[in-house]
Scaffold this motif. Structure first.
Motif, PDB file in Angstrom:
ATOM      1  N   SER A   1     -14.312  13.685 -32.230  1.00  0.00           N
ATOM      2  CA  SER A   1     -13.965  15.150 -32.182  1.00  0.00           C
ATOM      3  C   SER A   1     -13.552  15.363 -30.596  1.00  0.00           C
ATOM      4  CB  SER A   1     -14.827  16.250 -32.760  1.00  0.00           C
ATOM      5  OG  SER A   1     -14.333  17.347 -32.561  1.00  0.00           O
ATOM      6  N   ALA A   2     -14.629  15.230 -29.938  1.00  0.00           N
ATOM      7  CA  ALA A   2     -14.349  15.349 -28.324  1.00  0.00           C
ATOM      8  C   ALA A   2     -13.231  14.637 -27.918  1.00  0.00           C
ATOM      9  CB  ALA A   2     -15.687  15.184 -27.787  1.00  0.00           C
ATOM     10  N   THR A   3     -13.192  13.284 -28.341  1.00  0.00           N
ATOM     11  CA  THR A   3     -12.125  12.577 -27.732  1.00  0.00           C
ATOM     12  C   THR A   3     -10.728  13.022 -28.152  1.00  0.00           C
ATOM     13  OG1 THR A   3     -13.686  10.500 -27.835  1.00  0.00           O
ATOM     14  CG2 THR A   3     -11.175  10.031 -27.777  1.00  0.00           C
ATOM     15  N   ALA A   4     -10.872  13.370 -29.148  1.00  0.00           N
ATOM     16  CA  ALA A   4      -9.390  13.934 -29.780  1.00  0.00           C
ATOM     17  C   ALA A   4      -8.895  15.046 -28.977  1.00  0.00           C
ATOM     18  CB  ALA A   4      -9.557  14.214 -31.406  1.00  0.00           C
ATOM     19  N   LYS A   5      -9.920  16.010 -28.854  1.00  0.00           N
ATOM     20  CA  LYS A   5      -9.665  17.459 -28.186  1.00  0.00           C
ATOM     21  C   LYS A   5      -9.412  16.962 -26.417  1.00  0.00           C
ATOM     22  CE  LYS A   5     -12.451  20.448 -30.792  1.00  0.00           C
ATOM     23  NZ  LYS A   5     -13.450  21.364 -30.869  1.00  0.00           N
ATOM     24  N   ALA A   6      -9.898  15.945 -26.109  1.00  0.00           N
ATOM     25  CA  ALA A   6      -9.744  15.570 -24.384  1.00  0.00           C
ATOM     26  C   ALA A   6      -8.369  14.959 -24.381  1.00  0.00           C
ATOM     27  CB  ALA A   6     -10.840  14.537 -24.182  1.00  0.00           C
ATOM     28  N   LEU A   7      -7.976  14.080 -25.485  1.00  0.00           N
ATOM     29  CA  LEU A   7      -6.632  13.596 -25.487  1.00  0.00           C
ATOM     30  C   LEU A   7      -5.458  14.860 -25.539  1.00  0.00           C
ATOM     31  CD1 LEU A   7      -7.468  10.349 -27.552  1.00  0.00           C
ATOM     32  CD2 LEU A   7      -6.633  10.504 -24.954  1.00  0.00           C
ATOM     33  N   ARG A   8      -5.889  15.575 -26.177  1.00  0.00           N
ATOM     34  CA  ARG A   8      -4.765  16.701 -26.336  1.00  0.00           C
ATOM     35  C   ARG A   8      -4.747  17.343 -25.083  1.00  0.00           C
ATOM     36  NH1 ARG A   8      -6.730  17.228 -31.896  1.00  0.00           N
ATOM     37  NH2 ARG A   8      -8.538  18.892 -31.126  1.00  0.00           N
ATOM     38  N   VAL A   9      -5.703  17.559 -24.330  1.00  0.00           N
ATOM     39  CA  VAL A   9      -5.895  18.323 -22.983  1.00  0.00           C
ATOM     40  C   VAL A   9      -4.949  17.176 -21.878  1.00  0.00           C
ATOM     41  CG1 VAL A   9      -7.330  18.865 -20.806  1.00  0.00           C
ATOM     42  CG2 VAL A   9      -7.881  19.578 -23.347  1.00  0.00           C
ATOM     43  N   GLN A  10      -5.358  15.880 -22.162  1.00  0.00           N
ATOM     44  CA  GLN A  10      -4.488  15.125 -21.482  1.00  0.00           C
ATOM     45  C   GLN A  10      -2.974  15.109 -21.518  1.00  0.00           C
ATOM     46  OE1 GLN A  10      -6.587  14.032 -18.881  1.00  0.00           O
ATOM     47  NE2 GLN A  10      -6.228  11.811 -19.344  1.00  0.00           N
ATOM     48  N   THR A  11      -2.664  15.168 -22.888  1.00  0.00           N
ATOM     49  CA  THR A  11      -1.163  15.504 -23.114  1.00  0.00           C
ATOM     50  C   THR A  11      -0.656  16.754 -22.447  1.00  0.00           C
ATOM     51  OG1 THR A  11      -1.252  14.289 -25.320  1.00  0.00           O
ATOM     52  CG2 THR A  11       0.457  15.799 -25.043  1.00  0.00           C
ATOM     53  N   SER A  12      -1.546  17.884 -22.625  1.00  0.00           N
ATOM     54  CA  SER A  12      -1.018  19.152 -22.023  1.00  0.00           C
ATOM     55  C   SER A  12      -0.871  18.857 -20.428  1.00  0.00           C
ATOM     56  CB  SER A  12      -2.060  20.167 -22.198  1.00  0.00           C
ATOM     57  OG  SER A  12      -2.018  20.640 -23.650  1.00  0.00           O
ATOM     58  N   ALA A  13      -1.628  18.055 -19.952  1.00  0.00           N
ATOM     59  CA  ALA A  13      -1.672  18.171 -18.348  1.00  0.00           C
ATOM     60  C   ALA A  13      -0.451  17.066 -18.023  1.00  0.00           C
ATOM     61  CB  ALA A  13      -2.913  17.376 -17.958  1.00  0.00           C
ATOM     62  N   ALA A  14      -0.245  16.082 -18.777  1.00  0.00           N
ATOM     63  CA  ALA A  14       0.996  15.269 -18.570  1.00  0.00           C
ATOM     64  C   ALA A  14       2.244  16.081 -18.810  1.00  0.00           C
ATOM     65  CB  ALA A  14       0.741  14.130 -19.474  1.00  0.00           C
ATOM     66  N   THR A  15       2.153  16.833 -19.804  1.00  0.00           N
ATOM     67  CA  THR A  15       3.544  17.746 -20.132  1.00  0.00           C
ATOM     68  C   THR A  15       3.819  18.536 -18.821  1.00  0.00           C
ATOM     69  OG1 THR A  15       3.162  17.459 -22.393  1.00  0.00           O
ATOM     70  CG2 THR A  15       4.536  19.284 -21.498  1.00  0.00           C
ATOM     71  N   ILE A  16       2.792  19.421 -18.451  1.00  0.00           N
ATOM     72  CA  ILE A  16       2.724  20.227 -17.226  1.00  0.00           C
ATOM     73  C   ILE A  16       3.332  19.722 -16.064  1.00  0.00           C
ATOM     74  CG2 ILE A  16       1.497  21.747 -15.760  1.00  0.00           C
ATOM     75  CD1 ILE A  16      -0.438  22.318 -17.977  1.00  0.00           C
ATOM     76  N   SER A  17       2.757  18.352 -15.590  1.00  0.00           N
ATOM     77  CA  SER A  17       3.082  17.450 -14.435  1.00  0.00           C
ATOM     78  C   SER A  17       4.590  17.188 -14.768  1.00  0.00           C
ATOM     79  CB  SER A  17       2.293  16.396 -14.450  1.00  0.00           C
ATOM     80  OG  SER A  17       2.835  15.529 -13.402  1.00  0.00           O
ATOM     81  N   ASP A  18       5.272  16.909 -15.771  1.00  0.00           N
ATOM     82  CA  ASP A  18       6.444  16.563 -15.966  1.00  0.00           C
ATOM     83  C   ASP A  18       7.398  17.537 -15.605  1.00  0.00           C
ATOM     84  OD1 ASP A  18       5.828  13.809 -16.578  1.00  0.00           O
ATOM     85  OD2 ASP A  18       5.998  13.656 -18.596  1.00  0.00           O
ATOM     86  N   ARG A  19       6.878  18.857 -16.262  1.00  0.00           N
ATOM     87  CA  ARG A  19       7.834  20.024 -16.209  1.00  0.00           C
ATOM     88  C   ARG A  19       7.846  20.055 -14.799  1.00  0.00           C
ATOM     89  NH1 ARG A  19       8.133  23.700 -21.071  1.00  0.00           N
ATOM     90  NH2 ARG A  19       7.628  22.438 -22.822  1.00  0.00           N
ATOM     91  N   GLY A  20       6.622  20.298 -14.236  1.00  0.00           N
ATOM     92  CA  GLY A  20       6.647  20.645 -12.700  1.00  0.00           C
ATOM     93  C   GLY A  20       7.943  19.901 -11.724  1.00  0.00           C
ATOM     94  N   ASN A  21       7.714  18.466 -12.041  1.00  0.00           N
ATOM     95  CA  ASN A  21       8.638  17.382 -11.542  1.00  0.00           C
ATOM     96  C   ASN A  21      10.055  17.894 -11.881  1.00  0.00           C
ATOM     97  OD1 ASN A  21       6.892  15.813  -9.771  1.00  0.00           O
ATOM     98  ND2 ASN A  21       6.223  14.816 -11.517  1.00  0.00           N
ATOM     99  N   ASP A  22      10.381  17.943 -13.160  1.00  0.00           N
ATOM    100  CA  ASP A  22      11.657  18.288 -13.821  1.00  0.00           C
ATOM    101  C   ASP A  22      12.391  19.665 -13.062  1.00  0.00           C
ATOM    102  OD1 ASP A  22      11.585  16.116 -15.130  1.00  0.00           O
ATOM    103  OD2 ASP A  22      11.235  17.068 -17.064  1.00  0.00           O
ATOM    104  N   MET A  23      11.280  20.763 -12.809  1.00  0.00           N
ATOM    105  CA  MET A  23      11.729  21.620 -12.051  1.00  0.00           C
ATOM    106  C   MET A  23      12.300  21.530 -10.756  1.00  0.00           C
ATOM    107  SD  MET A  23       9.011  24.772 -13.499  1.00  0.00           S
ATOM    108  CE  MET A  23       9.090  25.297 -15.340  1.00  0.00           C
ATOM    109  N   ALA A  24      11.244  20.778 -10.346  1.00  0.00           N
ATOM    110  CA  ALA A  24      11.422  20.528  -8.644  1.00  0.00           C
ATOM    111  C   ALA A  24      13.097  19.985  -8.556  1.00  0.00           C
ATOM    112  CB  ALA A  24      10.428  19.701  -7.922  1.00  0.00           C
ATOM    113  N   SER A  25      13.222  18.973  -9.359  1.00  0.00           N
ATOM    114  CA  SER A  25      14.513  18.304  -9.332  1.00  0.00           C
ATOM    115  C   SER A  25      15.632  19.182  -9.475  1.00  0.00           C
ATOM    116  CB  SER A  25      14.570  17.264 -10.608  1.00  0.00           C
ATOM    117  OG  SER A  25      15.754  16.507 -10.594  1.00  0.00           O
ATOM    118  N   VAL A  26      15.528  20.173 -10.484  1.00  0.00           N
ATOM    119  CA  VAL A  26      16.557  21.038 -10.693  1.00  0.00           C
ATOM    120  C   VAL A  26      16.527  21.785  -9.317  1.00  0.00           C
ATOM    121  CG1 VAL A  26      17.085  23.304 -12.108  1.00  0.00           C
ATOM    122  CG2 VAL A  26      16.210  21.229 -13.161  1.00  0.00           C
TER     123      VAL A  26
END
Length: 374
Positions: free
Chosen positions: A64-89
């Motif tokens: 259960s802890a692993t599944a939740k941690a992996l969801r946080v990882q996905t959120s972090a990766a998404t935020i990072s990608d959005r930041g880079n995409d925004m910088a590109s725009v």
């Protein structure tokens, strides 16, 4: 005496009110790239922490802890990608403004050179008429440049708006600091582009209305949204570095598969959601069992897997829990499930369904996680 400066004044005013497009390294683009870099470091730390936790802890609570941690990882990766995409725009918008500014400077210089080349004839009625006509022509060229840049900024603003919403995963599963950074960065960039767009609009308003009709009309098209849904509930696109393939899951979260074959397997598996469980089933039309699902999905991607669940990890790369990516397989001595990302599996229950990642399965021996496409 002909006052050339008076005729050049509208062009000079247009140039002076137009932004340079030059940004400092600590401007919005640089700040977002820096924030994304920090989030990437946190993501790497989280991966190591997940691996360490699974080495020291097992059972349902650990799953259960692993599944939740992996969801946080996905959120972090998404935020990072959005930041880079925004910088590109922002970089693209700034480059457009800088190009426009150089073009306007060239138009002003062209008018001044034309007036200088006329020499004494400029004082004659015919010469004056030519000079006025040249001034009007150059002003029209300048307004066309402003109109084009304004339309480019409108397109960039639309792209920024698409990037502004927070990740689709629940904010509750995301570290407060990361969510705050993403929200702050998005707000800052939207404000920046809005200001640039407003400035361009202000320049047009200040110009003579009759000439503004010469500005090009804005195209109705807009950039495609990364991860737009396909009929089977998922979609994918090659990442900018050409290594991974982004996949949008049915819950809206965006994950990254290691390659196109893994992404295709995930798409195919998700396309079978709702298929009834049938022992020995190997196709969505007749029903699926656990290994039939993964064998079918990877077969659609051109990868052959053994028929038996416990053999589907044979010969493939073992993967640690913190390094899981979409398309990886979780293999037990009598069951197999496919990782789709965001802390989730797709597996043949009754029917085929999405569930949280786990290593426990009704007392079966867990063999590990494997990556068939490595």
């Amino acid at each position: 005496m002909i006052d050339i400066s008076a005729l050049a004044k509208p062009l000079l005013d247009l140039l002076s009110s137009f932004g340079s497009g030059v940004m400092s390294t600590d401007g919005p683009s640089g700040q977002l790239q820096s924030t994304s870099s920090i989030i990437d470091q946190i993501h790497a730390f989280g991966r190591n922490s997940i691996n360490g936790m699974n080495e020291a802890w097992d059972g349902r609570a650990a799953d259960s802890a692993t599944a939740k941690a992996l969801r946080v990882q996905t959120s972090a990766a998404t935020i990072s990608d959005r930041g880079n995409d925004m910088a590109s725009v922002v970089d693209q918008a700034a480059a457009g403004v800088e190009t426009g500014q150089k073009e306007l400077s060239g138009i002003v210089e062209s008018f001044v050179n034309t007036a200088s080349a006329m020499g004494p004839t400029i004082a004659t009625p015919a010469g004056f008429a030519v000079l006025v006509g040249s001034a009007i022509d150059h002003l029209g060229q300048g307004l066309n440049v402003v109109g084009r840049v304004r339309n480019e900024l409108d397109t960039h603003t639309a792209s920024m708006t698409e990037l502004t919403p927070p990740p689709s995963t629940s904010p509750a599963s995301m570290p407060t600091g990361l969510a705050s950074s993403a929200s702050s960065g998005a707000s800052q960039l939207v404000s920046t582009l809005s200001g640039v767009g407003s400035s361009a609009g202000g320049m047009l308003t200040a110009m003579a209305t009759p000439v503004s009709s010469a500005t090009p009309s804005k195209s109705g098209s807009s950039p495609s949204t990364p991860g737009s849904h396909k009929p089977n509930g998922s979609s994918s696109e090659q990442t900018p570095d050409g290594k991974g393939v982004k996949v949008t899951l049915p819950d809206g979260s965006i994950v990254e598969a290691p390659n196109e074959k893994a992404a295709q397997a995930v798409r195919s598996a998700l396309g079978t959601l709702g298929t009834p469980y049938v022992w020995g089933g190997t196709s969505p039309g007749s029903g699926l069992d656990c290994s039939g699902l993964t064998q079918y999905a990877y077969g659609e991607a051109g990868v052959d897997l053994p028929r038996l669940a416990q053999e589907q990890g044979n010969g493939h790369l073992g993967v640690s829990p913190g390094d899981l990516m979409p398309g990886d397989l979780a293999v037990w001595d009598g069951h197999v499930a496919m990782v789709i990302g965001n802390g989730q599996f797709v597996e043949a229950g009754d029917p085929v369904q999405i569930s949280s990642i786990r290593t426990e399965n009704i007392g079966m021996d867990f063999y590990g996680f494997y990556r068939p496409t490595s």
